[in-house]
Enzyme design. Structure first.
Site, PDB file in Angstrom:
ATOM      1  N   ARG A  10       0.808  -0.857  -0.093  1.00 55.75           N
ATOM      2  CA  ARG A  10      -0.322  -0.291  -0.289  1.00 55.75           C
ATOM      3  C   ARG A  10       0.754   1.440   0.207  1.00 55.75           C
ATOM      4  O   ARG A  10       0.510   2.416  -0.461  1.00 55.75           O
ATOM      5  CB  ARG A  10      -1.181   0.202   1.391  1.00 55.75           C
ATOM      6  N   LEU A  31     -12.575   1.364   2.084  1.00 60.16           N
ATOM      7  CA  LEU A  31     -12.618   2.353   2.001  1.00 60.16           C
ATOM      8  C   LEU A  31     -11.428   2.473   2.501  1.00 60.16           C
ATOM      9  O   LEU A  31     -11.055   2.018   3.892  1.00 60.16           O
ATOM     10  CB  LEU A  31     -14.176   2.572   3.501  1.00 60.16           C
ATOM     11  N   ASP A  32     -10.798   4.156   3.192  1.00 58.49           N
ATOM     12  CA  ASP A  32      -9.161   4.288   3.797  1.00 58.49           C
ATOM     13  C   ASP A  32      -8.800   3.300   3.392  1.00 58.49           C
ATOM     14  O   ASP A  32      -7.605   3.304   3.957  1.00 58.49           O
ATOM     15  CB  ASP A  32      -9.329   4.140   4.902  1.00 58.49           C
ATOM     16  N   ALA A  33      -8.132   2.182   1.857  1.00 60.06           N
ATOM     17  CA  ALA A  33      -7.575   1.413   1.879  1.00 60.06           C
ATOM     18  C   ALA A  33      -6.796   1.737   0.528  1.00 60.06           C
ATOM     19  O   ALA A  33      -5.993   0.488  -0.149  1.00 60.06           O
ATOM     20  CB  ALA A  33      -8.344  -0.025   1.470  1.00 60.06           C
TER      21      ALA A  33
END
Lengths: 283, 283, 283, 283
Positions: free
Chosen positions: C220, D236-238
């Site tokens: 990420r 979400l938020d990844a």
């Protein structure tokens, strides 16, 4: 089976280059390798615009049965290195550089280096430890590293450096690490090991000079303490920086807490610098 | 109902003390407050062992209808302050100090302070902005703060400082913030505002001196950049530090990236220092 | 002369207190000490407003020939501790707590703790090292610390913990350090050592769960890696935090570089947490 | 003279490439540029070994009077992009991307972006500000940016997103910045702006979930607080991380101090992420 093994046996080779920046160096080097059927797996370059110097690190693999490092070096020298007036080195990750370790009385950097060395974290060989005192001899013995005691006084400094050079030469040492050695190295040794002597020192933000920097920093309410590892050059503490780190301190830290935090920084930063140098990854 | 309100209305009062360290100051002060039926809600003290100075911050509440600040001050002065030869101040969190803001041409610290000021993040009042240039006048106008242009040249410096002192006096300013003002403040103003002038400057680890520190730092491969906010004292850039911070940079940063990162640090560190000062929380 | 020596012999004693917050605890404690002719040299307190708990650390000296710790404790218990329902401890800096060290196969935290221990940096006594493997036995021997091998399998876990408790009891251990022990400690041991078992683990910002957090973080593009040392409580990895630190990483870091940086953080943070605990300075 | 000017007028062009890693991409691209008489001034590449994806950023100059961008693009597409199945973009530093700014009630990120925008620090154009509230309208007006109020409720969310898409389309916006917008963006907008929506959120080390993360973090004694800016993806938020930073906090910080420090981090990290994106320098 053995044949198949050799066919697929690829050694990772690294070429380090620096020279005056000029037109299309990158393409010239990549072409050279591709024309010899090499596969480029990594390329990192940058140009120091202030000094107009080009730096390049390129990693590649060859089909080893047909590859001759001697041939490659000769060709590279004649076709490219001369044209661009390059400083360059070719090596494989298997070659472990030999390190000479200089210490005095502080042991935190020594313990950290030896712990990592024993854990096989460092891709190098520690040839010997030399000190102007005998305080840390017991640690060298614990870790089975040859230890030499060469006392240094103002009068015997020149002789001591001669003895150190003999040791370095006897062990065919590639680079020197000053792990809180606390003595100034003269040009006699520096000139033999250009960009191959690594030093560590703490510092503050902003800087404090004089005999008791921790006391001055404490008095002024300094909130950040740091450590810097750099190559030793003739100008004192002004060589290129290899690694740095900082820690935040507060008004609740006593002077001994500042000093303890300084030790933690010094050992981590020095060990990281040694690792970068041994892996030839210093930027 | 109104009576009940007053009975329970507790104002948080803060007492700041520093003096030569001596036997049982802490207990003497806590006793003094308890004997007057005050409730201590916070106490922070430390001793600078190098200089043997005792610092204390104590917060307490009184039943307000029976409390007279004048009485408290008089008693404290006679019973304790004289005995221990204390420097001390008593204040409540409601009192907003008045700030005079000095700027030149750089706007990053100014924008940051005014953004926070508009958001009610800062417990202070910005009385005016003064500058030796008119470049930032439009920002002062955007945020509806009085702006004064007082040019400074070598010849007019003394006159300019007179004018600045008039402004400071007219607005009854409590403290001064130099938000990249780029001019040296002389002792004429410093002596009027001891420990009440806040400056900001960037720095490197280790330090670089001279006209182009960013270029020197870049050339040597510096990996850490910092900013320091401190009180202005007569000795240049040597006053007590209020706030500091650092950022890690790498060999991939160009000089303009270093300078941009320096601006980010400067504005955050200066604003934090201003906030600590306005809240009387500087250690 | 000997008499004079005793008259001036002051031992620094520290009193740690926590209890429900209430009116004037600070003044009550300072008064108690002053009335017994003690000199307070340091006082730090804060109130956890969320849980309304008061914490205090107070350091003081007594004229030792007239001071009886037993008397002091009895008086303190009857006059103050009962009144405010306090949890409290009195100790001197001379008392070294005994530590039991649990390890598995990773050696970086072990080397760091033993290096500091040998340098007298840690104010504690390492009673023994216990491991579920024999890989690190040679390090224990190098540093002359008793080493015990207690294998742990799913079936033998209960028996293993019994053996561990026997060791802890035999050596009268005060606190336990899990230096990358890699096994979950059950409530059987936790309940015997409340707030006396210290663990370390790395983490990322933001957090990654699952079996291969380094790989997820790498994928990420995580730029910050950290390590947290905390007390072990029944809820897994949720006990109070003792020490933390972070390092910046970049897209040029390979997974093995992330892991190496994680090891550096873990060892420094764990050693610092152990030091804070041994010095009774955990906030 | 004008002719000479044109002859030497070099525009810096940047080519961004990513594709499945394969043999000799680097040399193929550098050859392509050299054969067209281009001068490579910068090359940065790395391979994501986990996913086997090759990334490259290459900057070069051409003699502009003979250079046709259309020709270059057509050739590059036919000769290289198709062969290696590349995703690629060619641009010059003169092209300013258009940005749509989404806000709600928090103003710290907005002030920071607008301050930098006014200082010409950001190489982009802010087309408009849109909010579900009117609280920050006065700031948009101060800085002369068009402001749109599009209320969002559970029932009107779909309609609101339609209106937002109309605005984005009307202004030909290239990318979206969520400056503490506090609303979840649905796939309707995300799918129109893949890797072109930038979000910011704070976090702790380790992570805390639930409605009041600051309170949980405070209670557990967290010592490090951070902020992360990332691309918005369906999960979400990844999404991939663009920029991150952390700050050290201590037990002396009240919850409001933690929150204030969180705001400082958020605004700096978001502005830096926006800058990296606008300069096409996200790694």
């Amino acid at each position: 089976m053995i044949l198949i093994y050799f066919v697929f046996c690829h050694v990772l080779r690294t070429l380090l280059i620096h020279c005056k920046d000029s037109f299309n160096i990158i393409a010239s080097v990549t072409n050279f390798i591709v024309n010899k059927k090499g596969n480029i797996v990594y390329l990192d370059q940058h140009v120091d615009r202030e000094q107009n110097i080009f730096f390049m690190r390129i990693e590649f693999e060859f089909d080893e049965i047909n590859f001759s490092p001697e041939n490659f070096k000769l060709n590279f020298k004649n076709k490219l290195a001369q044209k661009f007036n390059m400083m360059w080195r070719l090596f494989t990750s298997e070659e472990k550089p030999k390190m000479g370790l200089f210490v005095s009385k502080y042991d935190h950097c020594l313990y950290d280096l030896l712990g990592r060395y024993n854990s096989k974290e460092l891709n190098l060989e520690i040839s010997f430890i030399v000190s102007n005192h005998t305080d840390l001899k017991h640690i060298a013995e614990k870790f089975n590293i040859p230890f030499y005691h060469i006392p240094v006084t103002k009068d015997t400094k020149a002789i001591a450096e001669e003895k150190q050079l003999e040791l370095l030469s006897k062990y065919k040492v590639d680079f020197i690490v000053l792990a809180r050695y606390m003595q100034i190295i003269t040009n006699k040794i520096i000139s033999e090991y250009p960009y191959n002597i690594i030093n560590i020192h703490h510092s503050f933000l902003p800087a404090f000079v004089g005999a008791k920097p921790y006391h001055s920093a404490f008095k002024r309410g300094v909130k950040i303490i740091g450590a810097t590892s750099h190559y030793v050059t003739e100008e004192l503490d002004a060589g290129p920086i290899i690694a740095q780190d900082v820690a935040h301190v507060s008004h609740t830290f006593a002077i001994e807490d500042l000093i303890a935090k300084g030790r933690d920084l010094e050992k981590i930063v020095l060990s990281n610098a040694v690792k970068l140098h041994a892996d030839r990854k210093v930027k």
